[in-house]
Design a protein around this motif. Structure first.
Motif, PDB file in Angstrom:
ATOM      1  N   ALA A 119     -49.645  29.108  57.815  1.00 16.27           N
ATOM      2  CA  ALA A 119     -51.065  29.463  57.890  1.00 16.27           C
ATOM      3  C   ALA A 119     -51.584  29.311  59.312  1.00 16.27           C
ATOM      4  CB  ALA A 119     -51.874  28.586  56.929  1.00 16.27           C
ATOM      5  N   ALA A 120     -51.185  28.225  59.983  1.00 17.72           N
ATOM      6  CA  ALA A 120     -51.609  28.021  61.372  1.00 17.72           C
ATOM      7  C   ALA A 120     -51.112  29.145  62.269  1.00 17.72           C
ATOM      8  CB  ALA A 120     -51.099  26.673  61.880  1.00 17.72           C
ATOM      9  N   GLY A 121     -49.940  29.668  61.951  1.00 20.30           N
ATOM     10  CA  GLY A 121     -49.361  30.738  62.752  1.00 20.30           C
ATOM     11  C   GLY A 121     -50.084  32.063  62.643  1.00 20.30           C
ATOM     12  N   THR A 122     -51.079  32.158  61.741  1.00 25.64           N
ATOM     13  CA  THR A 122     -51.867  33.391  61.638  1.00 25.64           C
ATOM     14  C   THR A 122     -53.018  33.415  62.635  1.00 25.64           C
ATOM     15  OG1 THR A 122     -53.424  32.514  59.980  1.00 25.64           O
ATOM     16  CG2 THR A 122     -51.358  33.484  59.164  1.00 25.64           C
ATOM     17  N   ALA A 123     -53.169  32.371  63.424  1.00 26.25           N
ATOM     18  CA  ALA A 123     -54.295  32.283  64.362  1.00 26.25           C
ATOM     19  C   ALA A 123     -54.216  33.376  65.425  1.00 26.25           C
ATOM     20  CB  ALA A 123     -54.307  30.908  65.034  1.00 26.25           C
ATOM     21  N   PRO A 124     -55.363  33.813  65.932  1.00 28.49           N
ATOM     22  CA  PRO A 124     -55.344  34.773  67.043  1.00 28.49           C
ATOM     23  C   PRO A 124     -54.892  34.086  68.326  1.00 28.49           C
ATOM     24  CG  PRO A 124     -57.581  34.031  66.626  1.00 28.49           C
ATOM     25  CD  PRO A 124     -56.730  33.426  65.545  1.00 28.49           C
ATOM     26  N   SER A 125     -54.377  34.885  69.262  1.00 32.07           N
ATOM     27  CA  SER A 125     -53.945  34.332  70.545  1.00 32.07           C
ATOM     28  C   SER A 125     -54.088  35.393  71.623  1.00 32.07           C
ATOM     29  CB  SER A 125     -52.490  33.845  70.469  1.00 32.07           C
ATOM     30  OG  SER A 125     -51.616  34.906  70.125  1.00 32.07           O
ATOM     31  N   GLY A 126     -54.232  34.946  72.862  1.00 30.65           N
ATOM     32  CA  GLY A 126     -54.399  35.861  73.980  1.00 30.65           C
ATOM     33  C   GLY A 126     -53.211  36.793  74.126  1.00 30.65           C
ATOM     34  N   ALA A 127     -53.457  38.107  74.061  1.00 30.61           N
ATOM     35  CA  ALA A 127     -52.412  39.130  74.167  1.00 30.61           C
ATOM     36  C   ALA A 127     -51.301  38.926  73.139  1.00 30.61           C
ATOM     37  CB  ALA A 127     -51.818  39.169  75.580  1.00 30.61           C
ATOM     38  N   HIS A 128     -51.646  38.308  72.017  1.00 29.45           N
ATOM     39  CA  HIS A 128     -50.706  38.048  70.924  1.00 29.45           C
ATOM     40  C   HIS A 128     -49.447  37.331  71.427  1.00 29.45           C
ATOM     41  CE1 HIS A 128     -49.406  38.388  66.815  1.00 29.45           C
ATOM     42  NE2 HIS A 128     -48.267  38.968  67.155  1.00 29.45           N
ATOM     43  N   THR A 129     -49.654  36.339  72.292  1.00 30.06           N
ATOM     44  CA  THR A 129     -48.509  35.591  72.821  1.00 30.06           C
ATOM     45  C   THR A 129     -48.069  34.471  71.888  1.00 30.06           C
ATOM     46  OG1 THR A 129     -50.092  34.247  74.081  1.00 30.06           O
ATOM     47  CG2 THR A 129     -49.024  36.073  75.242  1.00 30.06           C
ATOM     48  N   GLU A 130     -48.933  34.072  70.946  1.00 24.16           N
ATOM     49  CA  GLU A 130     -48.618  33.005  69.986  1.00 24.16           C
ATOM     50  C   GLU A 130     -48.010  31.793  70.706  1.00 24.16           C
ATOM     51  OE1 GLU A 130     -47.541  35.292  65.934  1.00 24.16           O
ATOM     52  OE2 GLU A 130     -46.192  35.792  67.597  1.00 24.16           O
ATOM     53  N   PRO A 131     -48.781  31.162  71.591  1.00 22.62           N
ATOM     54  CA  PRO A 131     -48.218  30.151  72.502  1.00 22.62           C
ATOM     55  C   PRO A 131     -48.179  28.745  71.912  1.00 22.62           C
ATOM     56  CG  PRO A 131     -50.512  30.492  73.036  1.00 22.62           C
ATOM     57  CD  PRO A 131     -50.209  31.396  71.861  1.00 22.62           C
ATOM     58  N   ILE A 189     -46.619  15.702  63.130  1.00 25.43           N
ATOM     59  CA  ILE A 189     -46.559  17.070  63.647  1.00 25.43           C
ATOM     60  C   ILE A 189     -47.054  17.040  65.084  1.00 25.43           C
ATOM     61  CG2 ILE A 189     -47.319  19.454  63.367  1.00 25.43           C
ATOM     62  CD1 ILE A 189     -47.792  18.915  60.430  1.00 25.43           C
ATOM     63  N   LEU A 190     -46.162  17.307  66.013  1.00 27.97           N
ATOM     64  CA  LEU A 190     -46.520  17.358  67.426  1.00 27.97           C
ATOM     65  C   LEU A 190     -46.740  18.816  67.803  1.00 27.97           C
ATOM     66  CD1 LEU A 190     -44.505  14.764  67.021  1.00 27.97           C
ATOM     67  CD2 LEU A 190     -44.742  14.622  69.502  1.00 27.97           C
ATOM     68  N   ILE A 191     -47.954  19.131  68.211  1.00 26.33           N
ATOM     69  CA  ILE A 191     -48.327  20.509  68.520  1.00 26.33           C
ATOM     70  C   ILE A 191     -48.273  20.696  70.031  1.00 26.33           C
ATOM     71  CG2 ILE A 191     -50.079  22.294  68.250  1.00 26.33           C
ATOM     72  CD1 ILE A 191     -51.198  20.717  65.895  1.00 26.33           C
ATOM     73  N   PHE A 192     -47.384  21.572  70.467  1.00 23.23           N
ATOM     74  CA  PHE A 192     -47.227  21.860  71.889  1.00 23.23           C
ATOM     75  C   PHE A 192     -47.813  23.234  72.199  1.00 23.23           C
ATOM     76  CE2 PHE A 192     -43.992  18.699  71.143  1.00 23.23           C
ATOM     77  CZ  PHE A 192     -43.924  17.973  72.327  1.00 23.23           C
ATOM     78  N   LYS A 193     -48.513  23.330  73.307  1.00 25.84           N
ATOM     79  CA  LYS A 193     -48.923  24.639  73.820  1.00 25.84           C
ATOM     80  C   LYS A 193     -47.848  25.123  74.785  1.00 25.84           C
ATOM     81  CE  LYS A 193     -51.584  22.841  77.740  1.00 25.84           C
ATOM     82  NZ  LYS A 193     -52.866  22.844  78.465  1.00 25.84           N
ATOM     83  N   GLN A 194     -47.516  26.392  74.697  1.00 25.86           N
ATOM     84  CA  GLN A 194     -46.544  26.990  75.611  1.00 25.86           C
ATOM     85  C   GLN A 194     -47.320  27.625  76.763  1.00 25.86           C
ATOM     86  OE1 GLN A 194     -44.356  29.806  73.287  1.00 25.86           O
ATOM     87  NE2 GLN A 194     -43.668  28.300  71.789  1.00 25.86           N
ATOM     88  N   THR A 195     -47.185  27.065  77.951  1.00 25.06           N
ATOM     89  CA  THR A 195     -47.956  27.573  79.085  1.00 25.06           C
ATOM     90  C   THR A 195     -47.451  28.928  79.567  1.00 25.06           C
ATOM     91  OG1 THR A 195     -46.554  26.267  80.574  1.00 25.06           O
ATOM     92  CG2 THR A 195     -48.631  25.273  79.843  1.00 25.06           C
ATOM     93  N   TYR A 209     -51.701  33.796  78.007  1.00 27.40           N
ATOM     94  CA  TYR A 209     -53.118  33.727  78.342  1.00 27.40           C
ATOM     95  C   TYR A 209     -53.850  32.826  77.350  1.00 27.40           C
ATOM     96  CZ  TYR A 209     -51.505  38.012  80.590  1.00 27.40           C
ATOM     97  OH  TYR A 209     -50.786  38.925  81.313  1.00 27.40           O
ATOM     98  N   TYR A 210     -54.790  32.041  77.860  1.00 26.16           N
ATOM     99  CA  TYR A 210     -55.620  31.184  77.003  1.00 26.16           C
ATOM    100  C   TYR A 210     -54.760  30.352  76.052  1.00 26.16           C
ATOM    101  CZ  TYR A 210     -59.020  34.624  78.629  1.00 26.16           C
ATOM    102  OH  TYR A 210     -59.784  35.437  79.412  1.00 26.16           O
ATOM    103  N   ASN A 211     -53.672  29.791  76.578  1.00 29.02           N
ATOM    104  CA  ASN A 211     -52.725  29.114  75.687  1.00 29.02           C
ATOM    105  C   ASN A 211     -53.333  27.889  75.012  1.00 29.02           C
ATOM    106  OD1 ASN A 211     -52.018  26.775  77.688  1.00 29.02           O
ATOM    107  ND2 ASN A 211     -51.608  28.631  78.858  1.00 29.02           N
ATOM    108  N   GLU A 212     -54.191  27.150  75.717  1.00 25.11           N
ATOM    109  CA  GLU A 212     -54.769  25.948  75.098  1.00 25.11           C
ATOM    110  C   GLU A 212     -55.806  26.313  74.044  1.00 25.11           C
ATOM    111  OE1 GLU A 212     -56.987  21.789  76.400  1.00 25.11           O
ATOM    112  OE2 GLU A 212     -55.508  22.732  77.704  1.00 25.11           O
ATOM    113  N   ILE A 213     -56.638  27.302  74.336  1.00 24.07           N
ATOM    114  CA  ILE A 213     -57.638  27.730  73.355  1.00 24.07           C
ATOM    115  C   ILE A 213     -56.946  28.289  72.115  1.00 24.07           C
ATOM    116  CG2 ILE A 213     -59.505  29.365  72.911  1.00 24.07           C
ATOM    117  CD1 ILE A 213     -60.271  29.140  75.849  1.00 24.07           C
TER     118      ILE A 213
END
Length: 287
Positions: A119-131, A189-195, A209-213
């Protein structure tokens, strides 16, 4: 006194070398200061962006979109499976609380955690990078190692790094550097942002893009999914622990820890602070 005597006796002329040097230094300092300010305002890019700009500047005409360039397809709207769905979601989420006392048994099935992360993986992301990367830890020894790293840093945080007002504001929540929940909770659950993205050979290949947001939005959806599954959690952001935890889990350098989330069922007798949330009128403005 004639004019020549007046000029020769002038203090200004006697000390003109010192005055000239002083004025010259003032002029140089002002020039450097204002030039530095202009550069700061115009080119104040963080290191990550500077590296990315430098990396992609050499590609020129070789630049290609990260996504495959496919034709768009008709949008299929989601079905409203629940009458008054928004209100029912609110009623579900209003019961969400952060807890610090977890039961080791019963242990939720891993498939439930997987569905929540889907479900979390359905979130929007900058340029659909799913970071984002979700590291699910359930092995006891690994959880103990995580707790040791976090408690070691948190002891320094509470005693030295954090402002006294910050520590004071946390007092009503009865929290300190001791984190028993890191070994009590059945899952971490450790959530990492991919820069940025990596190719199979480990080379940087894609800007995120916008990986933290983007990752933060996904984390919010994860919290909703966990609540819907009847699971409790605690959002933690361990200060200065990211690199050590990344190395412990063997994660690549492009990943940075954003959130550490203990997940499970509350322990019998678990208590939470008696808090009230803001009313709608305090958080919403209509125009």
């Amino acid at each position: 006194m004639d004019v020549d005597e007046l000029i020769s006796s002038s203090k200004l002329l006697k000390h003109w070398p010192s005055l000239f040097i002083t004025l010259a230094l003032i002029w140089i300092v002002k020039r450097l200061f204002f030039k530095g300010n202009r550069v700061l305002k115009t080119y104040n890019l963080d290191e990550q962006v500077e590296e990315e700009v430098e990396h992609f500047a050499d590609l020129g005409d070789e630049l290609q979109p990260a996504l495959e360039d496919k034709p768009h397809v008709p949008f299929v709207p989601g079905q409203n499976l629940n009458p008054n769905g928004a209100k029912r979601l609110y009623e579900l989420m209003r019961g969400r609380r952060s807890i610090r006392s977890f039961s080791s048994h019963p242990k939720p099935d891993l498939s439930v955690i997987e569905d929540c992360i889907r479900a979390a993986g359905t979130a929007p992301s900058g340029a659909h990078t799913e970071p984002w990367t979700y590291c699910v830890v359930q092995e006891p020894e690994l959880k103990r190692s995580i707790r040791e790293i976090v408690e070691q840093e948190e002891l320094v945080n509470y005693s030295q790094r954090m402002h006294p007002q910050w520590v004071t504001d946390l007092r009503p929540l009865q929290t300190n550097h001791v984190k028993e929940y890191l070994t009590e909770a059945p899952y971490l659950i450790l959530i990492f942002k991919q820069t940025y993205g990596l190719s199979e050979n480990g080379k940087r290949m894609r800007r995120h893009y916008y990986n933290e947001i983007s990752t933060s939005i996904a984390a919010g959806i994860l919290l909703c999914a966990l609540q819907a599954a009847g699971l409790a959690s605690l959002v933690t952001t361990p200060l200065n622990c990211g690199p050590a935890l990344r190395n412990l889990l063997g994660r690549p350098v492009n990943e940075k820890l954003l959130i550490l989330l203990p997940v499970g069922y509350p322990k019998d007798g678990c208590t939470v602070p008696d808090l009230a949330r803001k009313n709608l009128s305090n958080i919403m403005v209509t125009f």
